[in-house]
Design an enzyme around this catalytic site. Structure first.
Site, PDB file in Angstrom:
ATOM      1  N   LYS A  10      75.162   0.010 -35.196  1.00  0.00           N
ATOM      2  CA  LYS A  10      75.573  -0.597 -36.469  1.00  0.00           C
ATOM      3  C   LYS A  10      75.314   0.353 -37.632  1.00  0.00           C
ATOM      4  O   LYS A  10      76.202   0.577 -38.457  1.00  0.00           O
ATOM      5  CB  LYS A  10      74.810  -1.915 -36.657  1.00  0.00           C
ATOM      6  N   ARG A  68      77.755   4.123 -41.745  1.00  0.00           N
ATOM      7  CA  ARG A  68      77.711   5.427 -42.422  1.00  0.00           C
ATOM      8  C   ARG A  68      78.965   6.247 -42.135  1.00  0.00           C
ATOM      9  O   ARG A  68      79.437   7.010 -43.000  1.00  0.00           O
ATOM     10  CB  ARG A  68      76.448   6.182 -41.991  1.00  0.00           C
ATOM     11  N   GLY A 109      73.121  -6.510 -45.201  1.00  0.00           N
ATOM     12  CA  GLY A 109      72.196  -5.901 -46.156  1.00  0.00           C
ATOM     13  C   GLY A 109      72.402  -4.397 -46.233  1.00  0.00           C
ATOM     14  O   GLY A 109      72.293  -3.796 -47.311  1.00  0.00           O
ATOM     15  N   SER A 167      62.059   2.586 -46.157  1.00  0.00           N
ATOM     16  CA  SER A 167      63.354   1.938 -45.978  1.00  0.00           C
ATOM     17  C   SER A 167      64.484   2.954 -45.925  1.00  0.00           C
ATOM     18  O   SER A 167      64.719   3.697 -46.882  1.00  0.00           O
ATOM     19  CB  SER A 167      63.608   0.946 -47.122  1.00  0.00           C
ATOM     20  N   ASP A 207      63.863  -3.412 -36.440  1.00  0.00           N
ATOM     21  CA  ASP A 207      64.779  -4.488 -36.055  1.00  0.00           C
ATOM     22  C   ASP A 207      64.444  -5.092 -34.693  1.00  0.00           C
ATOM     23  O   ASP A 207      65.065  -6.073 -34.275  1.00  0.00           O
ATOM     24  CB  ASP A 207      66.223  -3.972 -36.053  1.00  0.00           C
ATOM     25  N   LYS A 233      64.142  -9.795 -44.029  1.00  0.00           N
ATOM     26  CA  LYS A 233      65.311  -9.426 -43.209  1.00  0.00           C
ATOM     27  C   LYS A 233      66.314 -10.584 -43.279  1.00  0.00           C
ATOM     28  O   LYS A 233      66.252 -11.399 -44.190  1.00  0.00           O
ATOM     29  CB  LYS A 233      64.853  -9.124 -41.781  1.00  0.00           C
ATOM     30  N   ARG A 255      61.497 -13.242 -40.562  1.00  0.00           N
ATOM     31  CA  ARG A 255      61.379 -13.130 -39.099  1.00  0.00           C
ATOM     32  C   ARG A 255      59.959 -13.387 -38.600  1.00  0.00           C
ATOM     33  O   ARG A 255      59.777 -13.796 -37.451  1.00  0.00           O
ATOM     34  CB  ARG A 255      61.888 -11.760 -38.630  1.00  0.00           C
ATOM     35  N   ARG A 257      69.382 -11.592 -34.869  1.00  0.00           N
ATOM     36  CA  ARG A 257      68.391 -11.034 -33.930  1.00  0.00           C
ATOM     37  C   ARG A 257      67.409 -12.098 -33.446  1.00  0.00           C
ATOM     38  O   ARG A 257      66.917 -12.022 -32.326  1.00  0.00           O
ATOM     39  CB  ARG A 257      67.673  -9.853 -34.553  1.00  0.00           C
TER      40      ARG A 257
END
Ligand code: S3P
Length: 431
Positions: A22, A27, A94, A167, A317, A344, A348, A390
């Site tokens: 992903k 990108r 996001g 990040s 993730d 997230k 989570r 997820r």
């Protein structure tokens, strides 16, 4: 509302390939849209999140053709984007929203960006703050912390920025803004995060430098040309099958063509420390390209482990599925320094604690992670994923070894990252 009904399995067997990564798919579309000439992307992740990115660049006049997992972009150069007629929509993504804000800040036109109800609740200040320092003008709810936001045209100047939170989205957003800014943009990372933007810069021959914790671009950059980009399988999708193979008795799985970028392999490293039987074979790739390989996993007796510090961004993730693995490990597992999990697609830390507890696990949420004691038998029940892809997939894996049937509610968003997940799970299930 979509739901997933999972019955327990005897074991899992087979060879599978997961869809494209992903982060890399996003990108590839972004840089292909800024390049001059044609970019061909293969094994592109044809999921809702990546389609949001494609939709946004189409809305800014880029010619993009997509057929399944192949994408062709006819780019017209760095300064060719057109003012969008409508508000741009990042959907649930996001990554699209945060990275795009950097790119939009550098455009000679005003734009507006929004997202779905989940994304509109996620903080944007982490990118908006440093972009404003670069000279951007971004406004919206709570000073631009929440979508929808308006990005007005301003000339940007390079800054040096030390990331307060590790990040990759923030790093990438600033580097993209840096392509359009005057002077040097330097981003300092506290701990390494996924470096797909840097590798994509190399693939497109965009000059940048990396020294220790600092990544630097000098803007405005010279035009660059379209490329062929082959997207590896997403390790974050493979992770569900890796853990499923480890915790389901009598299982052996082989996963082909998985991206094994060292900034993403934290889960594999931790599982090996927990005693996982796992084989990794690397393919031959050019230096600087994304590393790819095949994984084999077999049922293993796992033991509890402590996770914290520099490995956290390398498996960020994977924490929902890691929590499932920890419920089956002997002893205590402690996760620390993972407070970013709260912002997230859902909180989570809370979601996994509530849902796994309902399935019979010993899991205690803490301000920055969990304490999980295992192994515990799990039981099927009716649970909501809170609309988080997820969380939904992690619970589906837990349900394979649960006693009785599990119904997972609100699973529509699995399509944001892993279309075909439940079919693939069904194909390898032996009942
Ligand atoms: C991503 C970075 C990570 C990750 C997200 C994808 C990226 O987010 O959780 O799914 O593609 O750059 P953060 O940058 O917020 O850690």
């Amino acid at each position: 509302m979509k739901q997933l009904v999972i019955h327990p399995v005897k074991n899992l067997q087979g060879t599978l390939a997961v869809p494209g990564d992903k982060s890399i798919s996003h990108r590839a579309v972004m840089l292909g849209s800024l390049a001059y000439g044609t970019t061909h992307i293969t094994h592109f992740l044809n999921s809702a999140d990546c389609l949001s990115t494609i939709g946004i660049f189409k809305a800014m006049g880029v010619k993009i053709k997509q057929s399944g997992d192949r994408v062709t972009i006819v780019g017209r150069g760095l300064n060719s984007l057109k003012p969008p007629r409508q508000m741009l929509n990042a959907g649930n993504s996001g990554t699209t929203a945060r990275i795009l804000l950097g790119l939009l800040a550098g455009q000679p036109f005003t734009s507006r960006l929004t997202g779905d109800k989940y994304l509109r609740r996620r903080p944007m200040r982490r990118v908006v703050g440093p972009l404003i320092q670069m000279g951007a003008r971004i406004s919206g709810n709570d000073s631009g912390n929440y979508l929808p936001v308006k990005v007005e045209t301003r000339k940007l100047k390079g800054i040096t920025y030390e990331l307060p939170v590790a990040s990759a989205q923030v790093k990438s957003s600033l580097l993209l803004a840096g392509l359009f800014a005057d002077g040097t943009t330097k981003v300092l990372e506290p701990t390494p995060t996924r470096d797909h933007t840097e590798r994509m810069f190399s693939a497109f021959s965009i000059p940048f430098s990396q020294r220790g914790k600092a990544i630097t671009v000098k803007g405005p950059v010279m035009p660059f040309k379209g490329q062929w980009i082959k997207v590896p399988g997403d390790i974050s999708s493979a992770a569900f099958f890796v853990v499923a193979g480890l915790i389901t008795p009598g299982s052996t799985l082989r996963l082909m063509n998985v991206g094994l970028n060292p900034t993403r392999t934290g889960l594999l490293n931790i599982l090996q420390r927990m005693g996982a039987h796992m084989g990794v074979t690397y393919h031959k790739t050019r230096g600087g390209a994304e590393p790819i390989g095949d994984l084999t996993v077999a049922t293993s007796a796992l033991k509890g482990v402590e996770v914290g510090g520099e490995i956290v961004p390398r498996m960020i993730d994977e924490f929902p599925i890691f929590a499932v693995a920890a419920t089956q490990a002997r002893g205590t597992t402690v996760v620390k320094n993972a407070e970013d999990l709260k912002v997230k697609e859902s909180d989570r830390i809370l979601m996994m604690a509530v849902t796994l507890k309902k399935m019979g696990a010993h899991i205690q949420p803490t301000p920055d992670g969990w304490v999980i004691k295992g192994p515990t038998p799990l039981k099927g029940c009716r649970i909501s994923s809170g609309g988080d892809h997820r969380v939904a997939m992690a619970l589906a894996v837990a349900a394979l070894i649960a006693k009785g049937t599990t119904t997972i509610l609100d699973t529509e968003n699995i399509n944001t990252s892993f279309p075909g997940f439940s079919q693939l799970l069904e194909r390898i299930s032996v009942r």
